[in-house]
Design a protein around this motif. Structure first.
Motif, PDB file in Angstrom:
ATOM      1  N   SER A 187      19.731  -0.161 -16.848  1.00 20.39           N
ATOM      2  CA  SER A 187      20.922  -1.097 -16.349  1.00 20.39           C
ATOM      3  C   SER A 187      20.237  -1.306 -14.918  1.00 20.39           C
ATOM      4  N   PRO A 188      20.482  -2.229 -14.688  1.00 20.89           N
ATOM      5  CA  PRO A 188      20.117  -2.478 -12.854  1.00 20.89           C
ATOM      6  C   PRO A 188      20.924  -1.752 -11.778  1.00 20.89           C
ATOM      7  N   PHE A 189      20.570  -1.837 -10.492  1.00 19.29           N
ATOM      8  CA  PHE A 189      20.468  -0.856  -9.373  1.00 19.29           C
ATOM      9  C   PHE A 189      22.079  -1.684  -8.737  1.00 19.29           C
ATOM     10  N   ASN A 190      22.150  -2.827  -9.256  1.00 21.87           N
ATOM     11  CA  ASN A 190      23.013  -3.536  -8.146  1.00 21.87           C
ATOM     12  C   ASN A 190      24.556  -3.568  -8.617  1.00 21.87           C
ATOM     13  N   PHE A 191      24.716  -3.623  -9.665  1.00 20.40           N
ATOM     14  CA  PHE A 191      26.208  -2.713  -9.939  1.00 20.40           C
ATOM     15  C   PHE A 191      26.648  -2.407 -10.963  1.00 20.40           C
ATOM     16  N   SER A 193      28.733  -1.299 -12.319  1.00 15.79           N
ATOM     17  CA  SER A 193      29.936  -1.586 -13.412  1.00 15.79           C
ATOM     18  C   SER A 193      28.968  -2.267 -14.533  1.00 15.79           C
ATOM     19  N   ILE A 194      27.743  -3.196 -13.884  1.00 12.45           N
ATOM     20  CA  ILE A 194      27.391  -3.383 -15.074  1.00 12.45           C
ATOM     21  C   ILE A 194      26.721  -2.293 -16.031  1.00 12.45           C
ATOM     22  N   ALA A 195      26.118  -1.483 -15.167  1.00  9.54           N
ATOM     23  CA  ALA A 195      25.653   0.229 -15.676  1.00  9.54           C
ATOM     24  C   ALA A 195      26.290   0.359 -16.324  1.00  9.54           C
ATOM     25  N   TRP A 211      20.521   6.024 -22.141  1.00 10.98           N
ATOM     26  CA  TRP A 211      20.809   4.770 -20.870  1.00 10.98           C
ATOM     27  C   TRP A 211      19.814   5.514 -19.996  1.00 10.98           C
ATOM     28  N   LYS A 212      18.739   4.225 -20.126  1.00 12.81           N
ATOM     29  CA  LYS A 212      17.899   4.343 -18.430  1.00 12.81           C
ATOM     30  C   LYS A 212      18.857   4.063 -17.251  1.00 12.81           C
ATOM     31  N   PRO A 213      18.838   4.900 -16.638  1.00 14.70           N
ATOM     32  CA  PRO A 213      19.822   4.112 -15.492  1.00 14.70           C
ATOM     33  C   PRO A 213      18.463   3.725 -14.080  1.00 14.70           C
ATOM     34  N   THR A 264      20.190  -5.623 -18.614  1.00  9.38           N
ATOM     35  CA  THR A 264      20.388  -6.462 -17.143  1.00  9.38           C
ATOM     36  C   THR A 264      19.137  -5.762 -16.146  1.00  9.38           C
ATOM     37  N   GLY A 265      18.358  -6.630 -15.308  1.00  8.88           N
ATOM     38  CA  GLY A 265      18.016  -6.230 -14.198  1.00  8.88           C
ATOM     39  C   GLY A 265      16.546  -7.983 -14.070  1.00  8.88           C
ATOM     40  N   SER A 266      15.373  -7.436 -14.376  1.00 12.52           N
ATOM     41  CA  SER A 266      14.159  -8.777 -13.535  1.00 12.52           C
ATOM     42  C   SER A 266      14.207  -9.468 -14.685  1.00 12.52           C
ATOM     43  N   GLY A 295      17.713 -12.795 -14.306  1.00 13.09           N
ATOM     44  CA  GLY A 295      17.453 -13.254 -11.992  1.00 13.09           C
ATOM     45  C   GLY A 295      18.567 -14.384 -12.272  1.00 13.09           C
ATOM     46  N   GLY A 296      18.431 -15.157 -11.014  1.00 11.12           N
ATOM     47  CA  GLY A 296      18.953 -16.431 -10.995  1.00 11.12           C
ATOM     48  C   GLY A 296      18.180 -17.188  -9.542  1.00 11.12           C
ATOM     49  N   LYS A 297      18.165 -18.453  -9.637  1.00 11.01           N
ATOM     50  CA  LYS A 297      18.121 -19.389  -8.319  1.00 11.01           C
ATOM     51  C   LYS A 297      19.276 -19.678  -7.607  1.00 11.01           C
ATOM     52  N   LYS A 326      22.970 -10.005  -5.677  1.00 10.58           N
ATOM     53  CA  LYS A 326      24.096 -10.407  -5.871  1.00 10.58           C
ATOM     54  C   LYS A 326      22.865 -11.364  -7.078  1.00 10.58           C
ATOM     55  N   CYS A 327      22.805 -11.150  -8.708  1.00 11.77           N
ATOM     56  CA  CYS A 327      22.089 -12.056  -9.610  1.00 11.77           C
ATOM     57  C   CYS A 327      22.615 -13.572  -9.076  1.00 11.77           C
ATOM     58  N   SER A 328      23.867 -13.734  -8.553  1.00 12.84           N
ATOM     59  CA  SER A 328      24.116 -14.693  -8.884  1.00 12.84           C
ATOM     60  C   SER A 328      24.480 -15.280  -7.116  1.00 12.84           C
ATOM     61  N   GLU A 424      11.846 -19.486  -5.960  1.00 10.71           N
ATOM     62  CA  GLU A 424      11.671 -18.070  -6.870  1.00 10.71           C
ATOM     63  C   GLU A 424      13.072 -17.113  -6.267  1.00 10.71           C
ATOM     64  N   GLU A 425      13.164 -16.184  -7.179  1.00 10.50           N
ATOM     65  CA  GLU A 425      14.168 -15.406  -6.364  1.00 10.50           C
ATOM     66  C   GLU A 425      14.142 -13.985  -5.750  1.00 10.50           C
ATOM     67  N   ILE A 426      14.321 -14.006  -4.390  1.00 11.60           N
ATOM     68  CA  ILE A 426      13.893 -13.572  -3.476  1.00 11.60           C
ATOM     69  C   ILE A 426      15.056 -12.041  -3.430  1.00 11.60           C
TER      70      ILE A 426
HETATM   71  P1  NAD Z   1      14.668  -3.788 -12.751  1.00 11.87           P
HETATM   72  O1  NAD Z   1      14.053  -4.510 -13.633  1.00 11.87           O
HETATM   73  O2  NAD Z   1      12.992  -4.167 -11.103  1.00 11.87           O
HETATM   74  O3  NAD Z   1      14.978  -2.994 -13.212  1.00 11.87           O
HETATM   75  C1  NAD Z   1      15.802  -2.509 -14.604  1.00 11.87           C
HETATM   76  C2  NAD Z   1      15.576  -1.240 -15.042  1.00 11.87           C
HETATM   77  O4  NAD Z   1      14.972  -1.026 -15.815  1.00 11.87           O
HETATM   78  C3  NAD Z   1      15.836  -0.371 -14.213  1.00 11.87           C
HETATM   79  O5  NAD Z   1      16.656   0.848 -14.374  1.00 11.87           O
HETATM   80  C4  NAD Z   1      14.471   0.278 -13.975  1.00 11.87           C
HETATM   81  O6  NAD Z   1      13.994   1.198 -14.126  1.00 11.87           O
HETATM   82  C5  NAD Z   1      14.151  -0.450 -15.703  1.00 11.87           C
HETATM   83  N1  NAD Z   1      12.987  -0.857 -15.426  1.00 11.87           N
HETATM   84  C6  NAD Z   1      11.960  -1.100 -14.819  1.00 11.87           C
HETATM   85  N2  NAD Z   1      10.693  -1.242 -15.576  1.00 11.87           N
HETATM   86  C7  NAD Z   1      11.044  -1.185 -16.796  1.00 11.87           C
HETATM   87  C8  NAD Z   1       9.967  -1.020 -18.010  1.00 11.87           C
HETATM   88  N3  NAD Z   1       8.785  -1.134 -18.371  1.00 11.87           N
HETATM   89  N4  NAD Z   1      10.519  -0.499 -19.794  1.00 11.87           N
HETATM   90  C9  NAD Z   1      11.661  -0.059 -19.447  1.00 11.87           C
HETATM   91  N5  NAD Z   1      12.633   0.030 -17.878  1.00 11.87           N
HETATM   92  C10 NAD Z   1      12.101  -0.650 -16.708  1.00 11.87           C
HETATM   93  O7  NAD Z   1      15.518  -4.712 -11.352  1.00 11.87           O
HETATM   94  P2  NAD Z   1      16.698  -4.757 -10.665  1.00 11.87           P
HETATM   95  O8  NAD Z   1      16.195  -4.188  -9.161  1.00 11.87           O
HETATM   96  O9  NAD Z   1      17.308  -2.736 -10.837  1.00 11.87           O
HETATM   97  O10 NAD Z   1      17.590  -5.749 -10.531  1.00 11.87           O
HETATM   98  C11 NAD Z   1      18.231  -6.362  -9.510  1.00 11.87           C
HETATM   99  C12 NAD Z   1      17.351  -7.837 -10.991  1.00 11.87           C
HETATM  100  O11 NAD Z   1      18.666  -7.634 -11.973  1.00 11.87           O
HETATM  101  C13 NAD Z   1      17.138  -9.504 -10.206  1.00 11.87           C
HETATM  102  O12 NAD Z   1      16.344  -9.992 -11.070  1.00 11.87           O
HETATM  103  C14 NAD Z   1      18.929  -9.584 -10.550  1.00 11.87           C
HETATM  104  O13 NAD Z   1      18.866 -10.871 -10.857  1.00 11.87           O
HETATM  105  C15 NAD Z   1      19.248  -9.304 -11.900  1.00 11.87           C
HETATM  106  N6  NAD Z   1      20.455  -8.624 -11.785  1.00 11.87           N
HETATM  107  C16 NAD Z   1      21.156  -9.840 -13.440  1.00 11.87           C
HETATM  108  C17 NAD Z   1      22.287 -10.139 -13.252  1.00 11.87           C
HETATM  109  C18 NAD Z   1      22.649 -10.829 -14.654  1.00 11.87           C
HETATM  110  O14 NAD Z   1      24.302 -10.714 -14.849  1.00 11.87           O
HETATM  111  N7  NAD Z   1      22.333 -12.022 -15.212  1.00 11.87           N
HETATM  112  C19 NAD Z   1      23.476  -8.964 -12.898  1.00 11.87           C
HETATM  113  C20 NAD Z   1      22.577  -7.533 -12.222  1.00 11.87           C
HETATM  114  C21 NAD Z   1      21.161  -8.031 -12.086  1.00 11.87           C
END
Ligand code: NAD
Length: 542
Positions: A187-191, A193-195, A211-213, A264-266, A295-297, A326-328, A424-426
């Motif tokens: 899961s990502p840091f930003n929501f 609800s998503i986690a 679950w790896k938060p 959900t994440g980058s 991610g998104g732009k 927010k990804c959006s 690029e996604e900032i």
């Molecule tokens: P991140 O990719 O840095 O981290 C996400 C998760 O992956 C974290 O728990 C992190 O510790 C873990 N992680 C990192 N490297 C890993 C690896 N090699 N193996 C296993 N786990 C690993 O993302 P973030 O900074 O937490 O969140 C922001 C990103 O999430 C943005 O790019 C954003 O656009 C995206 N996002 C997308 C949506 C969507 O619905 N499309 C929603 C929310 C966030």
């Protein structure tokens, strides 16, 4: 015995409470914020329902006052990762065999616990740990968590009730098996609800998760885990495993019992995980399910018929709420020359008017960005814009990380529509704007479509309804969630199913059937009533 056929009715979305001064919810939240600020929590791993302390801890801090430690969190090592795999596999049979309405009742109890007893706990931990203001936390950590739980219960019933026809001398049915093995939820840091949903969607369909938060969302995620246990999620069904992402990922995905990941994440992390699945492919018992939103732009496209005041207010909310994390979030914008003087004045005034600071002061529209890594990355883009002849900062551009990770909301006007901040996604409070000649409308729509590899959200503002329809059509693949005369953030479960195309993910639309169906492997069972007893067909007897 459970022989009822039960259908949950389509749920109502959780009402967003107002938190007016003196209201019971505001008083309760303020007390809970004080309580959480004045304590230091010790967060263990939770494997097979048991708390585990490894002694190897990291600090959980407040992004808006990074010297303040909210919690110490134990980190998983190789041994605990192995224990989590064993626990998830052990719990699988009983959990997947359980009548699905019991699983749903646990989801609904969790939803009601968050709506009542733990509303303030979940909000305060999200506000302090992830630097969200009251409103941003309420819509995410409370309302969206609850909506996911309720809608998933409803949609699970829709999946289970879809059965094949039967014909003469046969009975056909479909059994929706949970996937064989465990699911890795990342899961990502930003929501918050998503986690939650990354675990709860697979488990309602009978799966078990590890679950790896995200390290920067641990506090709220830990409280969620405790609520789920109180709601009745049995030991081993969700295994809470804070620790080093790459280490945990490598070990889990090397297991033959790895059945899929829900991520959900980058974009970069998603690509890394997918590659690891490919490298291990021949080891697995089943082809793993790969579900990830990245991610998104995200853009706002302004048509010359748009109303500048509506565009400006929606842009400011869409770009800068939750610090643009927010990804959006809107991060690029296309404005016709004819509207620019009026719109520029409105945008600059509103941006300069925004109050920023810590989360307990309700006047602050913005708070801090999540951590130092994010701060350095975002301010790097601001510095590039300051130095480039292709860009001009027209509002904001200041930042300071001495006490908290604060970045002023920033507007960048670009000359080059493919300047890096347009592509690029900032993931921060930086909005780039390209002003196009009105007569170049068609070229600019194509430019918008081809500037970024992502395809998450986008919006058009236009009073000309036919033009809006045409732009919506032309930008078909540029966004999985498209908005007409609205900001491209704030999707609500059940109302605007969410997910992007292109490099923004697998677009399985969290909170609905499309996503839930990824967590089952259907088995078709045909029963024949009177089997044949002669291999020859009747016509052969002539
Ligand atoms: P991140 O990719 O840095 O981290 C996400 C998760 O992956 C974290 O728990 C992190 O510790 C873990 N992680 C990192 N490297 C890993 C690896 N090699 N193996 C296993 N786990 C690993 O993302 P973030 O900074 O937490 O969140 C922001 C990103 O999430 C943005 O790019 C954003 O656009 C995206 N996002 C997308 C949506 C969507 O619905 N499309 C929603 C929310 C966030």
């Amino acid at each position: 015995m459970n022989n009822a056929i039960y259908n949950f009715s389509s749920p109502e979305n959780e009402p967003v409470l107002k938190y007016m001064k003196g209201s019971p919810e505001r008083v309760e939240l303020e007390e809970e914020l004080k309580r959480q600020i004045n304590q230091e929590v010790e967060i263990p791993l939770i494997i097979d329902g048991k708390e585990i302390r490894t002694g190897n801890t990291t600090d959980v801090i407040m992004p808006h006052e990074h010297g303040h430690v909210l919690a110490k969190c134990h980190q998983a090592g190789e041994k605990e990762i192995g224990m989590a795999i064993d626990a998830a596999l052990k719990a699988h049979r009983q959990w997947s065999d359980l009548t699905w309405t019991i699983r749903a009742s646990i989801m609904l109890k969790a939803a009601d616990l968050i709506s009542t007893k733990y509303r303030a706990t979940i909000n305060a931990s999200t506000m302090l740990g992830q630097s969200k203001n009251i409103y941003q936390s309420e819509i995410d950590a409370v309302c969206e968590v609850i909506d996911f739980l309720k809608y998933n219960s409803y949609y699970a019933g829709k999946i289970y009730e879809s059965q094949p026809k039967s014909a003469f001398n046969q009975l056909n049915r479909m059994e929706f098996r949970a996937l064989e093995g465990f699911i890795f939820a990342v899961s990502p840091f930003n929501f918050t609800s998503i986690a939650s949903n990354l675990n709860m969607a697979p488990i309602i369909m009978g799966n078990t998760t590890i679950w790896k938060p995200a390290p920067t969302a641990i506090l709220s995620n830990y409280y969620l885990m405790k609520v789920y246990m109180e709601a009745g999620v049995p030991a081993g069904v969700i295994n809470f495993l804070p620790g080093n992402g790459p280490q945990i990922g490598k070990q889990l995905m090397a297991s033959p019992d790895f059945a899929g990941f829900h991520f959900t994440g980058s974009n970069q992390t998603f690509n890394t995980l997918w590659k690891q699945v490919s490298e291990n492919l021949t080891k697995y018992k089943s082809y793993p399910r790969v579900v990830g939103e990245t991610g998104g732009k995200d853009y706002i496209f302004v048509h010359p018929s748009a109303k500048p005041d509506e565009v400006a207010a929606n842009t400011i909310r869409g770009a800068f709420e939750y610090q643009g994390q927010k990804c959006s979030a809107v991060s690029r914008m296309y404005v016709p020359t004819s509207l620019w003087p009026e719109l520029k004045e409105l945008l600059v005034d509103m941006t300069n008017d925004i109050r920023m600071g810590e989360v307990t002061n309700v006047k602050n529209f913005m708070n801090a960005v999540i951590d130092e890594k994010a701060f350095d990355k975002i301010t790097g883009y601001i510095e590039d814009a300051k130095e480039s002849a292709d860009a001009e900062i027209i509002a904001g551009g200041e930042y300071d990380k001495s006490e908290g990770y604060y970045i002023r909301p920033t507007l960048v006007q670009v000359k080059d529509p493919r300047f890096k901040t347009m592509q690029e996604e900032i993931f921060g409070p930086v909005l780039s704007i390209y002003v196009y000649p009105d007569e170049k409308l068609e070229d600019t729509i194509r430019l918008c479509d081809t500037t970024s590899p992502f395809g998450l959200t986008g919006a058009v503002f236009s009073k000309d309804r036919v033009a809006a329809a045409r732009i919506c059509d032309q930008l078909r693949y540029s966004a999985g969630n498209f908005y007409i005369n609205d900001k491209p953030t704030g999707a609500i479960v059940g109302l605007q199913p969410f997910g992007g195309s292109r490099m923004s993910g697998t677009n399985d639309k969290a909170g609905g059937e499309f996503n839930l169906v990824r967590w089952v492997s259907p088995r078709t069972i045909k029963e024949t009533f009177v089997p044949v007893s002669d291999y020859r067909y009747p016509y052969m007897k002539e």
